[in-house]
Design an enzyme around this catalytic site. Sequence first.
Site, PDB file in Angstrom:
ATOM      1  N   PRO A 128       0.815  -1.214   0.000  1.00  0.00           N
ATOM      2  CA  PRO A 128       0.000   0.000   0.000  1.00  0.00           C
ATOM      3  C   PRO A 128       0.854   1.272   0.000  1.00  0.00           C
ATOM      4  O   PRO A 128       0.546   2.229  -0.703  1.00  0.00           O
ATOM      5  CB  PRO A 128      -0.809  -0.115   1.302  1.00  0.00           C
ATOM      6  CG  PRO A 128      -0.878  -1.586   1.587  1.00  0.00           C
ATOM      7  CD  PRO A 128       0.384  -2.165   1.041  1.00  0.00           C
ATOM      8  N   ASP A 242      13.839  -5.462 -14.924  1.00  0.00           N
ATOM      9  CA  ASP A 242      14.360  -5.179 -16.273  1.00  0.00           C
ATOM     10  C   ASP A 242      13.827  -6.221 -17.254  1.00  0.00           C
ATOM     11  O   ASP A 242      13.352  -5.888 -18.336  1.00  0.00           O
ATOM     12  CB  ASP A 242      15.897  -5.215 -16.279  1.00  0.00           C
ATOM     13  CG  ASP A 242      16.502  -3.942 -15.696  1.00  0.00           C
ATOM     14  OD1 ASP A 242      15.781  -2.927 -15.603  1.00  0.00           O
ATOM     15  OD2 ASP A 242      17.699  -3.974 -15.343  1.00  0.00           O
ATOM     16  N   GLU A 365       4.946  -2.808 -13.553  1.00  0.00           N
ATOM     17  CA  GLU A 365       6.378  -3.079 -13.734  1.00  0.00           C
ATOM     18  C   GLU A 365       7.142  -1.784 -14.060  1.00  0.00           C
ATOM     19  O   GLU A 365       8.060  -1.762 -14.866  1.00  0.00           O
ATOM     20  CB  GLU A 365       6.602  -4.202 -14.758  1.00  0.00           C
ATOM     21  CG  GLU A 365       5.857  -5.459 -14.316  1.00  0.00           C
ATOM     22  CD  GLU A 365       6.260  -6.727 -15.024  1.00  0.00           C
ATOM     23  OE1 GLU A 365       7.391  -6.809 -15.506  1.00  0.00           O
ATOM     24  OE2 GLU A 365       5.415  -7.644 -15.053  1.00  0.00           O
TER      25      GLU A 365
HETATM   26  C1  LIG Z   1      -3.293  -5.253 -12.883  1.00  0.00           C
HETATM   27  C2  LIG Z   1      -2.102  -5.012 -12.027  1.00  0.00           C
HETATM   28  C3  LIG Z   1      -1.221  -6.051 -11.787  1.00  0.00           C
HETATM   29  C4  LIG Z   1      -0.111  -5.851 -10.957  1.00  0.00           C
HETATM   30  N1  LIG Z   1       0.715  -6.921 -10.686  1.00  0.00           N
HETATM   31  C5  LIG Z   1       1.699  -6.759  -9.752  1.00  0.00           C
HETATM   32  C6  LIG Z   1       2.461  -7.886  -9.305  1.00  0.00           C
HETATM   33  O1  LIG Z   1       2.258  -9.023  -9.752  1.00  0.00           O
HETATM   34  N2  LIG Z   1       3.415  -7.697  -8.353  1.00  0.00           N
HETATM   35  C7  LIG Z   1       3.657  -6.468  -7.812  1.00  0.00           C
HETATM   36  O2  LIG Z   1       4.536  -6.365  -6.965  1.00  0.00           O
HETATM   37  N3  LIG Z   1       2.947  -5.372  -8.216  1.00  0.00           N
HETATM   38  C8  LIG Z   1       1.979  -5.502  -9.161  1.00  0.00           C
HETATM   39  N4  LIG Z   1       1.228  -4.400  -9.551  1.00  0.00           N
HETATM   40  C9  LIG Z   1       1.525  -3.102  -8.968  1.00  0.00           C
HETATM   41  C10 LIG Z   1       2.141  -2.124  -9.961  1.00  0.00           C
HETATM   42  O3  LIG Z   1       3.450  -2.497 -10.297  1.00  0.00           O
HETATM   43  C11 LIG Z   1       2.049  -0.717  -9.338  1.00  0.00           C
HETATM   44  O4  LIG Z   1       0.690  -0.354  -9.384  1.00  0.00           O
HETATM   45  C12 LIG Z   1       2.895   0.286 -10.061  1.00  0.00           C
HETATM   46  O5  LIG Z   1       4.250   0.008  -9.853  1.00  0.00           O
HETATM   47  C13 LIG Z   1       2.592   1.718  -9.623  1.00  0.00           C
HETATM   48  O6  LIG Z   1       2.547   1.840  -8.227  1.00  0.00           O
HETATM   49  P1  LIG Z   1       1.299   2.545  -7.535  1.00  0.00           P
HETATM   50  O7  LIG Z   1       0.082   1.908  -8.071  1.00  0.00           O
HETATM   51  O8  LIG Z   1       1.491   2.508  -6.095  1.00  0.00           O
HETATM   52  O9  LIG Z   1       1.346   4.019  -8.057  1.00  0.00           O
HETATM   53  P2  LIG Z   1       2.103   5.252  -7.376  1.00  0.00           P
HETATM   54  O10 LIG Z   1       3.501   4.873  -7.086  1.00  0.00           O
HETATM   55  O11 LIG Z   1       1.286   5.776  -6.274  1.00  0.00           O
HETATM   56  O12 LIG Z   1       2.116   6.288  -8.557  1.00  0.00           O
HETATM   57  C14 LIG Z   1       1.066   7.216  -8.837  1.00  0.00           C
HETATM   58  C15 LIG Z   1       1.541   8.161  -9.933  1.00  0.00           C
HETATM   59  O13 LIG Z   1       2.650   8.924  -9.456  1.00  0.00           O
HETATM   60  C16 LIG Z   1       3.750   8.777 -10.324  1.00  0.00           C
HETATM   61  N5  LIG Z   1       4.988   8.810  -9.548  1.00  0.00           N
HETATM   62  C17 LIG Z   1       5.274   8.185  -8.375  1.00  0.00           C
HETATM   63  N6  LIG Z   1       6.515   8.429  -8.010  1.00  0.00           N
HETATM   64  C18 LIG Z   1       7.057   9.234  -8.952  1.00  0.00           C
HETATM   65  C19 LIG Z   1       8.333   9.850  -9.124  1.00  0.00           C
HETATM   66  N7  LIG Z   1       9.304   9.673  -8.246  1.00  0.00           N
HETATM   67  N8  LIG Z   1       8.505  10.640 -10.202  1.00  0.00           N
HETATM   68  C20 LIG Z   1       7.515  10.831 -11.107  1.00  0.00           C
HETATM   69  N9  LIG Z   1       6.303  10.277 -10.979  1.00  0.00           N
HETATM   70  C21 LIG Z   1       6.074   9.497  -9.918  1.00  0.00           C
HETATM   71  C22 LIG Z   1       3.536   7.436 -10.965  1.00  0.00           C
HETATM   72  O14 LIG Z   1       4.265   7.314 -12.182  1.00  0.00           O
HETATM   73  C23 LIG Z   1       2.053   7.449 -11.157  1.00  0.00           C
HETATM   74  O15 LIG Z   1       1.744   8.192 -12.307  1.00  0.00           O
HETATM   75  C24 LIG Z   1       0.123  -4.573 -10.386  1.00  0.00           C
HETATM   76  C25 LIG Z   1      -0.755  -3.531 -10.652  1.00  0.00           C
HETATM   77  C26 LIG Z   1      -1.869  -3.747 -11.442  1.00  0.00           C
HETATM   78  C27 LIG Z   1      -2.824  -2.627 -11.638  1.00  0.00           C
END
Ligand SMILES: Cc1cc2nc3c(=O)[nH]c(=O)nc-3n(C[C@H](O)[C@H](O)[C@H](O)COP(=O)(O)OP(=O)(O)OC[C@H]3O[C@@H](n4cnc5c(N)ncnc54)[C@H](O)[C@@H]3O)c2cc1C
Lengths: 381, 258
Positions: A128, A242, A365
């Site tokens: 989260p 990667d 990813e």
């Molecule tokens: C269908 C689905 C399958 C998934 N499968 C997996 C899985 O198998 N294993 C796993 O571990 N995860 C999984 N995920 C998680 C996924 O990798 C994350 O949702 C993703 O990495 C983005 O993280 P977040 O959702 O917390 O977004 P946040 O990190 O909250 O990002 C929100 C926005 O802020 C931007 N942002 C955040 N930090 C920065 C920064 N430093 N500079 C610029 N912009 C920034 C992001 O690019 C985005 O636009 C899955 C997600 C989905 C929806």
Amino acid sequence: MDFTLSDVQELTRTMVREFAERELAPIAAEIDQNHRFPIETLPKLAENNLFGIPFPEEWGGAGLDYVSYAIAIEEISRVCATTSIIVETHTSLALEAIFNYGSDEQKRDYVADLASGRKLASFALTEPMAGTDAAMQESTAILKDGEYILNGSKVFITDGNYSDVFVVFAKTNPDPALGTRGISAFIVEAGLPGFTAGEGERKMGLRAANTSTLMFSDVRLPADALLGKEGEGFKIAMSVLDAGRVGIAAQAVGIAQGALDAAVKYAKERVQFGKPIGNLQAIQWMLADMSTDLEAARLLTYKAAHLQDLGKRFSVEAAHAKLFAGQMASRVAGMAIQIHGGNGFTESYPVERAYRDAKITEIYEGTNEVQRMVISRALLR
Amino acid sequence: MRIVVAFKWAADYQEASVNGSGEVDWSRARPVVSSYDAVAIEVARQIADAVSGEVIGLSVIGEPTVPSMATKTALARGLDRVVVVADETLNNASTTQTGEVLSRAIRQIGDVDLVLAGDSSIDVAAKMVSSIAAGFLGWPAFTDVGNVNVTHGSGVELTRPTAVGSETFTVTRPTVVALTADAVVARVPGMKDILAAGKKPVEQLSLASLGDLESVPYTVRGTSRPSHGARLQKVIDATDTSAAVKQLAGILRDAGVS
Ligand SMILES: Cc1cc2nc3c(=O)[nH]c(=O)nc-3n(C[C@H](O)[C@H](O)[C@H](O)COP(=O)(O)OP(=O)(O)OC[C@H]3O[C@@H](n4cnc5c(N)ncnc54)[C@H](O)[C@@H]3O)c2cc1C
């Protein structure tokens, strides 16, 4: 420079296309509309050796190269992106982590079962409070009396309700001064006491894919569940991501190819003003742009996969490929809907599904923004 | 048991198009293993697995060298090895020539118990090559066969449909069988079959080694597409299915379809 695919790569395309048309196409729309995980497809994928494509035959894999693997992901995605994410997370993330960082014993215990598809694997990094900022892991695995006690939760875990094996990241040393070096990776088996998975998310795209929360409450892991060394977890996560990015780029290319194929077919069939709309320059130009966009993404993807085959560094190339291919897929799927007119907006045609599925390739990813960070960091180093 | 499967490396008709003057444009159609032959390979594999037999693919190709994709695609589908007669002079060979070359190669392979082929090729669809090969061999030929059963020692049992049902033959000597497209569903090769295909033996036979042919080539003088009439532009209301079927039958009858 040689852009010709090898016989093996060409054959991979032919065979996976045939598989996808026969086994996936008939159910792709139905599983999407019903948010139904295609459990019946798993043994079929296993039978066709699609769960361990780039791993050596002696480890139960198919022994093909990463370009062939990218082609396979592309062909599966062309028909059903949900199915490709099952193969992709299992192969590019979980299996890649265990194969590259596992001890001989761990490889013996897991690789053959996973590469053959007897078991399914997930990769559990996101929490989260730790999305893009994956270093902010709150899960902990504290060594006590020769066992690691795992506590915490994960979100958005692909196949969370179906996998047998999970590569899980957690802090083995919560000392903030250690930063990412406090994070370790573990192989966690489903069914351990204290390990539960929540219900799957209802999603905009990849609706048939299973994406769930994982909860760990005093889960006792044997010391040999540690993957790699203590403190190596973040490095492992970043390195397998990667590989994962090449897989997602290939997924985006496949989704876009499916949308383009549908648009070409529709442009030939739909008659307006007395002739097929494909005779209109407006439509022709859209198709030409879609094809050009798609081909550029495909080349970036194959280039990254090729570097992977050569054993060279490919982080930046993987970021290029994923950043470009993800956005390309959204653009191409959008244009495919435009060419379909009102029909494109309905569930009777496959392009609205492609449009919804394409979006996630810009997020998971590593979001587009993360890819830009990787690329620009390398430029400004 | 030694089974030969004759397979054709032919342009995929699904990628061919017909131009305005009725000529088929094959220029963009990539070659594939004829899908009917894939069925024959599958039937052969199933028989060979049941009786520990060998499945040898045999192809006649009108090119000087053997295209590696042709052999690998066929091998991935379940052949044990492949024999190819590749020769430029066989480009556009007549069905008679192809049948004769196949028959010579089958003799050269030797000890063949059963020859299987698709009922038709995907590009030419002459439906004759297997029977012609049988004629040159002096072997019995069966076409339109939907089922082949082999039990140790008792020959080959073939079933094919007739106008009133089906007929079953037991053949106790080498024979040539053309299979229907739906005899079985050919399995999709797995990823492991792809690498394995590259490791299986491929033997190229020169045309010269097969001796002088009796048959002569022919030339195609021209092709045309079937003429079709203007659209009838009739819409049938299908709310009442049986009435709609009657109406459709009436329209077809009036249009001269019998
Ligand atoms: C269908 C689905 C399958 C998934 N499968 C997996 C899985 O198998 N294993 C796993 O571990 N995860 C999984 N995920 C998680 C996924 O990798 C994350 O949702 C993703 O990495 C983005 O993280 P977040 O959702 O917390 O977004 P946040 O990190 O909250 O990002 C929100 C926005 O802020 C931007 N942002 C955040 N930090 C920065 C920064 N430093 N500079 C610029 N912009 C920034 C992001 O690019 C985005 O636009 C899955 C997600 C989905 C929806």
